[in-house]
Each structure stands twice: as C-alpha cells, then as structure tokens.
Design an enzyme around this catalytic site. Structure first.
Site, PDB file in Angstrom:
ATOM      1  N   GLY A   1      -8.410  -7.953   5.088  1.00 50.82           N
ATOM      2  CA  GLY A   1      -9.194  -8.275   6.274  1.00 50.82           C
ATOM      3  C   GLY A   1      -8.377  -8.726   7.464  1.00 50.82           C
TER       4      GLY A   1
ATOM      5  NE  ARG B   1       7.754 -47.629  -2.867  1.00 46.42           N
ATOM      6  CZ  ARG B   1       7.098 -46.785  -2.070  1.00 46.42           C
ATOM      7  NH1 ARG B   1       7.728 -45.760  -1.537  1.00 46.42           N
ATOM      8  NH2 ARG B   1       5.816 -46.962  -1.824  1.00 46.42           N
TER       9      ARG B   1
ATOM     10  CB  CYS C   1       9.006 -39.951  -5.787  1.00 47.27           C
ATOM     11  SG  CYS C   1       9.886 -40.961  -4.599  1.00 47.27           S
TER      12      CYS C   1
ATOM     13  CG  ASP D   1       9.194 -43.093   4.561  1.00 49.57           C
ATOM     14  OD1 ASP D   1       8.099 -42.650   4.938  1.00 49.57           O
ATOM     15  OD2 ASP D   1       9.378 -44.282   4.265  1.00 49.57           O
TER      16      ASP D   1
ATOM     17  CE  LYS E   1      -3.641  -0.101   2.830  1.00 45.39           C
ATOM     18  NZ  LYS E   1      -5.031   0.041   2.340  1.00 45.39           N
TER      19      LYS E   1
ATOM     20  NE  ARG F   1       2.285 -44.575  -4.965  1.00 45.43           N
ATOM     21  CZ  ARG F   1       1.778 -43.330  -5.085  1.00 45.43           C
ATOM     22  NH1 ARG F   1       1.961 -42.446  -4.133  1.00 45.43           N
ATOM     23  NH2 ARG F   1       1.100 -42.992  -6.153  1.00 45.43           N
TER      24      ARG F   1
ATOM     25  N   GLY G   1      12.790 -39.736  -1.382  1.00 46.19           N
ATOM     26  CA  GLY G   1      11.489 -40.032  -0.783  1.00 46.19           C
ATOM     27  C   GLY G   1      11.342 -39.103   0.407  1.00 46.19           C
ATOM     28  CB  THR G   2      10.851 -35.466   0.568  1.00 48.44           C
ATOM     29  OG1 THR G   2       9.817 -35.459  -0.410  1.00 48.44           O
ATOM     30  CG2 THR G   2      12.172 -35.115  -0.088  1.00 48.44           C
TER      31      THR G   2
ATOM     32  CG  HIS H   1     -13.889 -11.211   4.926  1.00 46.55           C
ATOM     33  ND1 HIS H   1     -14.204 -12.515   5.211  1.00 46.55           N
ATOM     34  CD2 HIS H   1     -12.634 -11.001   5.358  1.00 46.55           C
ATOM     35  CE1 HIS H   1     -13.165 -13.077   5.806  1.00 46.55           C
ATOM     36  NE2 HIS H   1     -12.189 -12.171   5.913  1.00 46.55           N
TER      37      HIS H   1
ATOM     38  CD  GLU I   1      12.292 -44.617   1.381  1.00 51.08           C
ATOM     39  OE1 GLU I   1      11.178 -44.120   1.544  1.00 51.08           O
ATOM     40  OE2 GLU I   1      12.476 -45.721   0.836  1.00 51.08           O
TER      41      GLU I   1
END
Lengths: 895, 895
Positions: free
Chosen positions: B107, B639, B853, B791, B28, B583, B788-789, B477, B767
């Site tokens: 708001g 996998r 993944c 785990d 602003k 999987r 394997g983010t 709003h 992982e």
C-alpha cells in the site's frame, strides 16, 4: 623499587644532585645541591626525593623498605661533613627539616628547625655554644614547632604556658627570659605535650624526631591548604614534595648573627636593584612570619622607604658585600632573578636557599624585557618569563593619577603601608576570610583587612579584590601570596587598629566600618576612603615588546568572543585577529528589541513570526554592520540563535503583566505559551540548530542580516567583510546540510548586490559528543569547526554548569577533578573528543579551519592543548586576548 | 556507472535475474524472474533496479544517461516475447508499472495498470479483444489511475465526472455504462486533466506515459507515507525501490477471467491450509482496495467462514488445481509460506507475484515450528522465521474465554466481522486517524473504526490498540497492515453504519458514540460493547519450542530491569537470567517510605540524615530479600540511589502543606530546602554517585541493606545470592574508587556473618561520554560495566528525553535521525562510545562483565549491536525478555 635512590646528599664538597633535578629533588633541594657545587657556603644536608612522596602515598602512607638504610647512610655522611654527631651529648648535630616541592609553595608546607635537641643534646649545645640561654631558647622553640607541626598541638597551648610563666615572674618580654627560665618552661611544655598527645611524651630520641618530621612534611602535602594552593596554581597532586634535611646554622646567636631574605631585583617593579630584608639575632621563620617587621638590606632601599632601621649594608658591610657577590653570581648562573634566603651565624654567611623569585606581572614584564636587552636571555626566553595567567594583572584598570591627587588633597588617604603587590582595587571592607568568600560568592567586591594573614586565609585572599595588613613586610605571607595571585596588597600598615568584633578599623581616631568602601593602591601602599577613579593600563613599552615577540613565536591565531561594538573595539586594540564567537542572542535582549523578540515567540503562525522577524532584521543588520566596520577584513564568526526561546520570555508575574499589556496578548495566552516553552533540562532542549529546524525563518532572517550588513559595509568602506556563519548545537551532518542550504540560498540572494566580492564560510559549533564523534561526516558539509567546549564539557561530563556548585567543590576537594573542568579543559576526557573531532574533521578536509570558543579559549593550559592539536585559532573574552597571545607563544616555544 | 546494467528482463523464456537478487531487483522483481525460471506462467516484463533509484536521488532526481538505451532494448525484447507492439494501433502492448522494494511495503508505493493506452491503442484493444466496453473501461481506468499517481490529480475529480454522467444518463451502476458512454467520459476526463495539470494535456505517447510512471514510482519512494512506513519497519531510505514493467493480463475480460490473492498457509493462525480470496471479472487492485468484498478460494475455507459466495475451487476447478500445484511448488521452492497474486485471463492462469507472506506472530510461530517438524527448515531457521519485534504480540493478554461467553450471553456482541489479525484489545472508539494519534499521544487506548483504511491511515492505525473496518477482506489494506503491526483487526464488518460527523457507529439500530469503550477480539472477528476480561498468553507449546531453540543459538545472556517482586517474578518466568538493573529509588516512593526519605532530605545534619536512614535500612533490606529469594543464584545488579533528591520532595502547595504537617517541619523550611534543591538541568545535576560523594551515609545504608539481605536469604534458603552493586553516573575512576571503598568496607563488615560464602561485585554504570572515554581507567576499579544508554544517548546527542517531543518529531520527519535514538541505539554516535567503552574496559580486564540496561536492551537492532561487541548480557523490561532472547539468537545466527 628496590634499587631506587631515595636520598641525595648535598654540600660540604660533594653533591649528588644539581639544579636540573628539580622534579626529583624539589626546587629547594636541587638548588641547594647546585649552590653547593658552585662553591657557595651551603650548610650540608640531604634531600629525600619527591618520588618517595609519591611512593609513600601509593603504598597507603607507608615508606618503601629500603629508605631506612639509605637515610642512615646519608645521616652518617652528614655527620662527617658537619663534624658533629646526631644525638651527641657533647657535639650534637642539629638539623632543619623542610619541604621542597617542584614548584614553590610559600607558607603551604611545614618546617621544623633545631631538630635533634633533647635534654642531653640541649645541654651539649649550651656547652658548645657557650650560650645557655640560646641553647634552651632553641630547645623550647623546637618543642613548640615540632609539637605544632608533627603532633598537631596548637601554638596557643605553649603561648599560654609562656605568658603565665612571664606573668608569674613579672617579665614583660621574651628577652627577659633567662636560660633557667626556659628550662622551667620546657618542663611545662613537655607536660603539656603528654596531655595533648594522648598521653604520649615528647620524643627524646633524635631519630624518632627525624622520622616524625619527615612524616609530617609528607603528610602536609595532602592538607587542605596545600590542596587549595595547588588547585589555584595548577600544580598536580602527583608531583609530590621532597624533604630537605640540613644541618642547622643559627641566625639567633647574638648580634653578629642574622637572618634574611633577598631578591636580586625588585619583585614588585622589576627594577634592577638588590632588594631584601633581614633581622638581627633571629631565626629565618621570624622574617617570613611577619612577627617582627624586618629592616631593609641596602642603604638605597632604606632611603627609598624612609626606614629608620639600619640596613645590613651598614650593620655588616662585609657580609653585605659577600651577599651581593653571591647574588650576582646566582643571577648570572640561573639567568633569572633569584629569591635567596641566608643566615649569618656569628659573622659567617650561609646560603639556605635560592630559587627563581616570584614577581608581579609588572616586574616579570620589566625584568624579561630588560634581561633581554642586557643580552642575558633571548626574546623567546623573555616571552617565556611572563606567565600568561599573570599577564591578566596588567590588563586591568589602575588608579588614575589625577583622581588620586584630588583624593589626597581631599584628605581621603586613610592609611599608608608597604606597596606589597601592585594594582588597584575598590571594594567593601571585610575583616575575615570566610566573610570575604561569602561576599564574593554573592558577587560583591571586597577588600580584606587583617592584622596579618596566614595560610588559613588563602580562600579569603582569593575572594578579595585586594588585601591590607597591619603587620609584616614585603616578604610576609600576605605579600608573597597576594603577588602570586595577582591581588593588590598593602602590607605592614602599622597604624591600623582593627576591631574585628565591632567590625571597625581605625587610624588615629578615624574609623571605617565593615562594608565601607575603600580604594587600595598596591603600587604605592595607599588606602583611600571611598572610590578613586581608575584608568586603563598602558599597553605600550615593555608590554608592546613582549607582545611583539610573542606574536613572532606563536602559530595559533587569537580571536575574541564579542558582540557589542565596545567589546569588539577593546579586543581589537588588545590584538584580536578576528571574532571567534559573536552571540547573536545577546543582541536580542536589548530593551528596544525584546518586545519584538517576544512578539515573534508569541506569534501563533509562521506568518506572525515572519512579521516580527521583519522588524528585527534591520536591528540585527545594524549590529553586524558595526562589527564589520571595526573588524575590516578580519574574519567574523557569527553564531545563529542558540538559547531556548523561553529565555526571552518574562519570568515574574509582574513582568508577565507588563508584557501582556505591551504586546496586546492576554496573560492567559502568555502564561500558556511560557508553560509550553518550559523545559525540564533546557540545556539539552529545544535550542541551537533545533530552533533552525523547527523555525527556519529565524535563521533565514539572521543570515539575511549578516549578508546585507556585509554588502553595506563593503560599499561604505571598500573593504570586504569576512563573515563566518556558525550553526550551533549540531549533532549530525543532516542538520548542517539543512541549515547550510538555507544560509547559502540567502547569500546567493544578497551578496551579488556588492561590487566587491564577499567571501563567506558556513560552519558549525562542535559542542556535543556526537558532533565530535561524527566530525568526519559533519566536515563534509561544514566549512569550519569551532569547539564550544563549555557545552561539550557539560555533556561529556554530564555536569550542568548552573547546578555544579552544589557538588563540584566536594569534587575538587576530594581530587576527583584536579582542576575546575569549566576553567581548564578536562584534557583526558573532553580533550579526547576535541582531538577526535579535529582529526576526523581534517581527515575529510585537511585544511579545515578549526577554533575553540569556549571559556577555555582564554586558559593557558587549554591553549597549549589547542596548539598541540594544530588548531587554527583560539577565541576568548576581550581582556583575555593578550593572555591568549602570550599563552599561544608559550605553547609554540615549549612544543 | 557507464557500464552498469540498470534493466533486467524476465519471463517468456529467459530471465536475467533470480530470487537471490532481491537487493537489486526488489522482492517482486527478483521473484518474478525466479518464478519465470521455474517455468511458471509469468507475463514477461523487465525490472529497473533499486540501484537506479539510489542513483536517481544521488543525481538530484535525474536518471543516469545510459538508462534510456537500456530501457529501449528491454522494451523491444518485451514486445518480441509478448508478440505485441507498444503503441501499436492494431496489436498494442499494454503494461503495468509497479514498484518493488527489497522489503515488501504494502500500500505504500503506487501502481499504474493498462499503461500504453491512448485513443489509437484503445481502439486497437477494442478490435483485438472484441470487447469495446472492456477496452474503453480499461482506458478510462488507466487515465484515472495515471492522473492520480503520476499527475497528482485526486480521484474525486474523475468520480464526480462519472457520477454526473451517470445521473444525466439515469444510470445506477458502472455496469450500466456502455463502450460509448466510457468514450464520452474519457473526453471529459481528458479535459479535466488539462484543467488540473497546469494546462498540460494527458500524455498520448505511450513512451511518455512509461517515463512518467517510472518517475512516479521513484518519486513515491520519498513520499510521507513511504517514509513513515520505513521508519516503523526499520527500512533504510538508502535501499531504494525497483520498478517492474510487465505486460498486462486482464482479469476483467468477462466471467472466465478473475483475479486473486492467496497464501499457502493461513497467515493469521499459521494453519497449513491454502487460503485466499478472488473476484471474478476484476482487476487486481479491486481485491486489495477492498471496494468489493472478494470470495474465498477454497471450499473448505468458504464453509469455515459460512460464505455464500462460490469459491474458485467451484467456479474454475481446473484453474484452482493448477493454482494449488503452483502454490505447493512455490512453498517448497522458497521453503516458506508464500503470498501470491494471480490473474485468470479468459481461463488462463498467470502468476503476477510471489513473496514470503506476512503473518501474525502467532502464525509465524506456528508455521516455524510446524515447518521445522516437517523437516522443511532447521531449528535455527525456525528461530529466524519469528521476528523478535513481532513476538511482543504473543506476550500480551488475550480475551478470557469465560468472560467472553458471559459477555455474549449478556448480548454484548456489537458486531462480528472477519478475524483479520489476532489478539485482543480494549479501548475508546475513534473514527479518524488524527484523532487516534492525538488520543494515543495523551496515553489513551483507542480503537479505530473506519469504513475502510488507506495508506493515509497508517499513523492512526499505529496509534490504535485495534482496528475495525466495515469493508474489505482478509487481504485488504487494513488486514495486511494490522497484521504487520501486530494490531488486532476485524475487517469487513459490513453491518456497521459509521457517521463520523455525529461521532456515532451503529449496528441494526444500536448505537455507540465516540469515546465509548469496546473490546475487540481479532482472533474471532468479534467486537464487544464495554470491557471483556483478558488473560495471560500461553507460553508453552510452540512458544516454548522456539524459545528453547533460541536459547541454544544465542550467546548473549538476558536479564531484566525490575525491582518489584511481581515484576521480578514475571521476568523470571519469561526466562530472565538475572537482574540487570534494580532501581532502588523506585522503592523510595512507596507511601510508607516517602515520609522517611523526606525526613532524610530535610535533615540539616549528617546525624539527622543517619537517623532517617536507620529507618529506611530495614525497608530496603526486605526489598532486597524478596528479590534475592526469587532470583536464587542468579546475579542481581542493584543500582545505588540515582535521581536528584528534589524528585522526592513535594511539588504542589497542597503537598507541601501535608508534608509540613506530617514532618513537623515548617512550610518555610520546606520551601527553602526545596528551592535549595531546585536545579536548572536536573539531568546533569546533583545525582548519581554525586549524591554518594556528598552524602556518603546514603550509599552506606544501601550497601548495608544489600549485604544484610544477602546474608539473611543465604541463611534462609541455603543458596547464596549474587549481588552486584552498581554505582551510577560515574565520569572518573576516582569516583568509583571512593564509592567502592565504602561499599567494600560495608561488605567486609556484614558478609562474614553468613556461613555460605557470598560473592559480590562492585561495578559502575557507563552512562556519560567521559566514562566511555575513560573506561580503561574506570575498569581498574570497576568489576563490571553496565551501559546506561538512556542517559548516554541524552548526553551524547545533547537531547533531554523529557523535552525532545518538541523537536524530535520534526527531526525524524526530516530524516535527521532515521530512528528514534531513544528506542534504537544511535549506533554511529552513541554506539561508538559503547564500543569504545567496551574495548577500553576489556583492554584492562579482558573478562570484564559488560551489559546494557537502557531501553535499548529490549530493542532487537540494538541487541544485535551488543552481540557484535561481545557484551555479556542485555537487560530489559520483564515483558521484553523473550523478545531479547529471540533477538539475541537472531544476532548470533546472523553473525
């Protein structure tokens, strides 16, 4: 690789190697070269290096090309030195082929003797020795041994042939067998080989025999027994073994020949007394195998043991004199107690091996202190002579002499054998190694009773509290291995009659059954029926000396993980310099507290929880007071509540009902709350500081209890306690900041009530990978770090300790983890996080106090790593404190 | 800090700042300065910087000393520009105080208008304006607003006073109130302030008022609503907010005054049509608050909406002309659609704000493409105009036009309101935000119906599938927030009668109850009773353009996590360039397979397992064939079995009995096996490649199925599939080596059967923290990495996703984790391991293929991080593929 020297000659004048080359030549090879250089009588030979073993496995079980030529050259040299020719019909050279790793691995690796014999050379040997019986006996022994070790044909095959033959001839003993008998047996042996070796005949060409034996030695490096032994002795597979090829000398050429094993000092007690056993007219393996029980070497020892067998000192006084001179020379040369093997061939002494002798912890301690006092070694060397892992043996109870006298008077001595490995143990009788392992896995204490042990029994011996054998001497397999493992052992208790099938053992008509309790005293060789009381070990004398020297040498401080006053007291007496981990939840489980803890958990509001916590406060406070009183001005690290709350809930329906009754809460509410608290993976659940975030009042109560206890004890004793308040399971700086603010607020409210200034720290466990990674952030808030390597190992490796049993065995067997990562820190993986955490924490606060409080804090290899990282302290269970002190000294001295 | 400039002046000629200083001045403030510099009519004022907000919190909610002097100077400058004096009795300067953060937070932040009024200045204003009623109405509004925002006194207090007063006077409407009435009310208001403000009176000194308001703005930065909004809009707390102090202009000085809000193009559809709403004789807050429903600005729009209210174009044609000129100028200047606020004071136009307008995904898309075609922006800029997270809205079903026509014919239209935010949704009616959040937490789809919404409803709106309000316009709003969230919204459906207590909503006597199903069409403003069928969105046209431009810009490849042919097909149509994670266990759960899987698990021997696996082989093979057929020559990462075997076992007693019956295995055996398989922490248990180590035959079957499927599909289609076989839960190089050897053996046995050469890779999930640490080792064996983010986050943070609900809410609330680490990668912690793994892996194999993944593969912020690390691809669920393509383009363009 092309220029690598794979083969080193020794003996007969020139030796390529020396004692310093143990890593390359193995212990045996390096020491043979060294002894030869010292002018001692060593049969000539050569050593194929450990590097070759590694290359062999790296190449997929193939040899480097150039080995062949090098071996040929060394064989020629050996023939020249021995004045004999390999494969000659008239003057045949026979050799032994033995393994020799960097670290001694008794019984683990296979040996072949008399190699080079075939139909032609055997006849040559017969001519040359003028003893046909000896020649063909040697030949059949060779076939049997070679077939077993190289061709994997069991002994039974040959023993059956021999027994059948003797039966047919009406012979009772092997000594009844004549040369011609052996020749007939040899024909049958060879036929059996063809049958059991896929139709392939026994190799006649001595060169083929040699390559076969070398391959078998290297192959045996990866057999199950070797892998098991390495695992339990912290020997990496990558070290490899060497192979020693040595011209044969014969202890079995009649009564002027003999073979034996000796220690320059007593390996059981450490007493400075020449000590050994020998057999006349025998080959070396006979002594170690325990098939015949050998005679003592010295008159003194024979008298001490009450042995009727004539000692070497009497049967061959000149050889005895020469042997003791050699022993003196070797001990001074190596500056340590030596374990030597010798053979007497027609009156001439040959040295076959020397090495630093294995010893019991008690002997190691006594020798180290005595040698230091003799001026043979320094204090620091004395410290290094005692293996920290071994020390454990000295710290556990031994048999109480009065109780023992009483038991003896009551006629409870069941049997007496040789005192092969000291220490005492009580347990149930088992007769089988698998049975021992199974029972131990169930938490039972067992005593393994066997006729004799073999390498197949290692796992059973490991699982047992003590080992008793009916056959074999002080250097038998059972004795050597038991000493190495720190297990009490009684050997050669010849009056034992064991009936494994019936599950019974009897001595002169008195019978015990499988599962009966016995007490074994390895220090005296006695086995008692039932239990005999034990006492705490003596920690003065030699022990105190070594510990004092170790304390001078070490830089790491040693604390203990303890919370009960009894444990804290033990640890302090063992030299703990503080508490590294006081697990407050253990205090919550007491019978008078658990109802209050449950009331807290069942409270539906903060108000209800606070009321229950009000009741717990004085209990926790008195716990901490007791600890502070004992520890005085030593730091006490107290961890705030860590486990998930469901651990405190009742589990069975019965317990549920009890608790419902006691707490006035309905079973429905109780069950509902329990199911609410249930977690899929509690290890990664709502625990540690996460409890502190959601239920601040719990940690506030604990902090208050700690500080009020400190104030009270300061008033009472005039000594200011040093509390360190530890926040568990932190992953972020924000968690520490949040918890710390509350703890500090509590300290500021309570501590001013003390006249004596009380210093305290607020710090954190580092037990999650993220905490190690963000250690620089976290150190901005934390005033100390303590690595919780149990949980850090679980999260870094993704292995739940509770569930690992199902696959960790397979993992170790397949070499995926060389050591159990929950016992010895996985330095490559978890270790890097510990290092990172240490370095990053100190990058922010260079003086940050850093310790370790996982199980690894009592493990020597892990302690060495902690030392290397510059940690402030390690913390371990009370009984491990002296081990840790010694390990810390080793780490400092080896650095 | 002493020299820091904390206050920037704007308007009335000179401005210190400009639009480029958004970070410092907030959106602003920067735009007010910019507009003033462009010569637009902006009331003068000054901006206190966002840096001050940060300093304020860093100093523990205190201001830097030098602020006071700088504020004084700027106030003097403002007085000079405005030609009025702050606190003057005759010519008083009144100001507004508004927050203004870097990112618009509608708001969320509080505003105070008419500041500077007190008994003296109010009388001055009355004199000056010649309108006593206006002056005292303004004064009471100020007291009410200031008391609410700064002193935390609820509106109710004042509304009750006003209602009581009106009742007493017999007034019906506020317009009945005269100046004297307001004066009486003001006395009562002030008395109420004393009562509700701990006895402290309302501040009379305008300077005190100003400091109070500034403090309230900064304070509101940390209120719950602001924290919640930031969390859901990825705005870091560290950005802070600025405060804008601006001289007041009045839209409520009679019928020549007005106030309004406009967009330069339609924010709902993107149509290039000037668009807005206004109210005559009103203050700005009245428009946004939705208390009066405003009129359209333009004739065209009024006609389109069928509005009876006179548009600004009619009531104030000159102002309208001036306003459209300003709008054109601003859009060209900012090169983007603008959201502007204006006030008309006695016929004179003032610009109070301009900013890039929020828009629906559909509008963003349409505008970006159109502006690009107009030559206003480039293709790359067009790509950046569409927020990846927003794109999601375009990818989900919309109402089917035929079904809608039918529903309409059936009389199922319940109500029609304003089409405030497009998209369609079906759900159960709720009337309360908490109720909405609770139901959503249980997985229910809900539609929130409210009279109007307020910032307190944000969580409920977030939890709902769509929002319907009875009051408020297109910029209310509800409308603004719903568009920002991508929720369909119908606003101002004035005929709705809501009875929250009874749980009913009715229109003209027709009543629906809480829980009844409705279908909301945000694109038309209709609400239908019951369900109306929906259809897939159109992915051609503008969507295809943007995606084509995005694909040109991005360097990251995008794959999908999918295993069913249906999902694989959807993903391919969405532009997936391969499969990043198939999987295989999902295929095991099919009704016809699970008995075979259980038979395998229940087999007591390897032989039994192999028999069951023989049966599974053709099933798995046909799965892979289907996938290869769809994916053609695109890589398919498959996998091997990952979950612990107990996941496949029956759980309830009933299931147990069924399985026992079906499998011919006794319940006892079944129960025993299930309890054998039970784990304390299955996440860290016997799963992933640990299954492959202990049960090699499982992975062998899977590898065989993959390679046989590849051979079959190659034969059938002439195109060689590209299988990538992935080994899960690896922590060591040895595991990969062991598994890989078996897979390669299988490939060597199967692949030669194909005429077309089939290339394949064997790689591993990364992982576990140890895998990331040891990536250099592992890369020696692995031919690709896939992070394997999910785990990796669980283990690095030590948080079980299944159990986190219990505390992660508290954690986010307390700012311990700014974002849910399972949604957006914890870059500081887990991210370091990902980076380490990437760098170490590539240090060994510079071209190592690396992907991600986990869920994070579809999260824009995480994708940006993956791009930065130089990963090869990201993989996400099928519907996220376009989001990922766009996010990857953003990452590349912003780099």
């Amino acid at each position: 690789m092309a220029n690598t020297k794979w083969v080193y000659d020794f003996g007969g004048g020139a030796s390529d190697g020396d004692a310093s080359m143990k890593n390359l030549l193995g212990g045996k090879g390096a020491n043979l070269a060294e002894m030869a250089s010292l002018g001692l009588p060593v049969p000539p030979g050569f050593t194929i290096t450990t590097a070759l073993c590694t290359a062999y496995y790296d190449l997929g079980r193939k040899y480097p090309e150039e080995l062949d030529a090098q071996l040929e050259t060394s064989l020629k040299t050996l023939e020249a030195k021995a004045g004999k020719e390999f494969g000659s019909a008239t003057n045949p050279l026979l050799v032994s082929v033995r393994s020799g790793a960097r670290a001694s691995m008794p019984g683990m690796m296979d040996t072949v003797l008399n190699l080079g014999l075939n139909d032609t050379t055997a006849e040559g040997l017969a001519q040359l020795s003028g003893d046909r019986r000896f020649a063909y006996d040697s030949y059949r022994r060779f076939i049997q041994m070679y077939s077993n070790v190289v061709l994997n044909i069991t002994h039974d095959v040959f023993e059956d042939i021999l027994e059948d033959f003797k039966d047919l001839q009406g012979y009772e003993l092997d000594t009844d067998m004549q040369a011609e008998d052996w020749q007939e047996v040899i024909v049958k042996y060879k036929a059996a080989v063809v049958t059991h070796n896929n139709g392939k005949p026994f190799p006649e060409d001595p060169k083929d025999q040699l390559w076969g034996a070398i391959g078998a030695v290297f192959g045996s490096w990866m057999n199950d027994r070797a892998i098991f032994y390495r695992k339990h002795n912290d020997i990496p597979a990558s070290w490899g073994t060497a192979v020693n090829v040595q011209s044969m000398v014969f202890g079995n050429m009649g009564d002027t020949s003999a073979t034996g094993v000796a220690f320059t000092r007593d390996p059981g007690t450490g007493e400075n007394l020449f000590y050994g056993e020998y057999l006349i007219n025998a080959q070396g393996e006979d002594v170690v195998a325990g098939i015949r029980t050998p005679a003592p070497i010295s008159k003194a020892r024979a008298a001490e043991m009450g042995s009727d067998d004539a000692p070497l000192e009497v049967t061959m006084p000149d050889v005895y004199k020469q042997l003791t001179d050699v022993a003196d020379k070797l001990e001074k040369h190596y500056r340590d107690m030596q374990d030597i093997e010798f053979t007497v061939e027609e009156g001439k002494l040959y040295m076959l091996q020397t090495r630093n002798g294995k010893r019991t912890a008690q002997a190691a301690l006594a020798m180290a202190v005595e040698m230091c006092k003799e001026g043979l070694i320094t204090e620091n060397e004395a410290v290094l002579r005692l293996e920290p892992a071994q020390l454990d043996q000295l710290l556990h109870p031994m048999i109480d002499q009065d109780a023992k006298a009483a038991a003896t008077a009551e006629g409870r001595v069941f049997v007496k054998g040789l005192p092969a490995s000291p220490g005492a143990a009580i347990g149930k009788i088992v007769f089988d190694s698998d049975e021992a392992a199974d029972a131990a896995a169930k938490g039972e204490d067992v005593i393994l009773i066997r006729i004799e042990t073999s390498p197949e029994d290692i796992h059973g011996m490991h699982a047992s509290k003590a080992i008793v054998t009916a056959r074999g001497g002080m250097t038998s397999h059972a004795a050597v291995v038991a000493r190495g493992m720190g297990r009490p052992c009684v050997c050669g208790a010849g009056s034992l009659r064991i009936n494994k099938e019936l599950g019974e053992v009897s001595v002169a008509g008195e019978t015990l059954k499988r599962g009966d309790i016995v007490t074994v005293d390895g220090a005296t060789g006695e086995v008692f029926k039932g239990r005999v009381a034990m006492i705490e070990p003596d920690l003065s004398g030699d022990f105190a000396h070594i510990m004092e020297w170790a304390d001078k040498a070490r830089t790491l401080s040693v604390r203990t993980n303890a919370e009960t006053p009894a444990d804290v007291e033990v640890a302090k007496n063992f030299g703990a310099e503080g508490i590294g981990l006081c697990r407050t939840e253990h205090m919550f489980f007491d019978a008078d507290r658990i109802p209050v803890v449950r009331a807290m958990i069942l409270a539906s509001s903060e108000k209800g929880r606070k009321e229950a916590l009000e009741k717990l406060l004085p209990m926790q406070r008195s716990d901490f007071e007791a600890i502070f009183r004992i520890m005085g001005d030593k730091p006490c690290n107290i961890r705030l509540l860590d486990p998930p709350l469901h651990e405190f809930m009742p589990h069975s329906d019965e317990e549920m009902a009890d608790v419902a009754k006691g707490s006035g809460v309905s079973i429905e509410v109780l069950t509902h709350r329990a199911s609410e608290l249930h977690e899929s993976n509690p290890m990664l659940g709502h625990r540690g500081c996460r409890l502190g975030v959601t239920y601040p009042e719990i940690y506030e109560m604990q902090a208050r209890a700690i500080f009020e206890a400190a104030v009270n004890v300061a008033k009472e004793t005039g000594v200011a306690p040093v509390p360190e308040v530890m926040i568990p399971l932190v992953a972020t700086k924000a968690e520490v900041a949040l918890m710390k603010a509350r703890i500090v607020k509590m300290a500021e409210a309570v501590l001013p009530k003390s006249d004596i200034k009380i210093d305290y720290l607020v710090g954190t466990m580092i037990e999650l990978p993220r905490a190690a990674l963000r250690a620089a952030d976290i150190a901005q808030e934390a005033e100390f770090f303590s690595f919780g390597t149990n949980d850090l190992t679980q999260t870094t490796l993704g292995i739940s300790r509770d569930d690992a049993a199902r696959f960790l065995g397979d993992y170790e067997k397949q070499g995926i983890y060389e050591k159990d990562p929950f016992v010895t820190l996985d330095i490559e993986g978890v270790g890097e996080l510990v290092q990172m955490g240490t370095e990053r924490g100190r990058s922010v606060k260079p003086d940050l106090k850093i310790g370790i409080c996982g199980e690894h804090g009592g493990d020597p290899a892990s302690i060495a790593f902690c030392h290397k990282l510059g940690m402030s302290y390690v913390s371990c269970s009370p009984y491990r404190v002296p081990v840790a002190r010694l390990a810390a000294a080793h780490a400092a001295l080896k650095a």
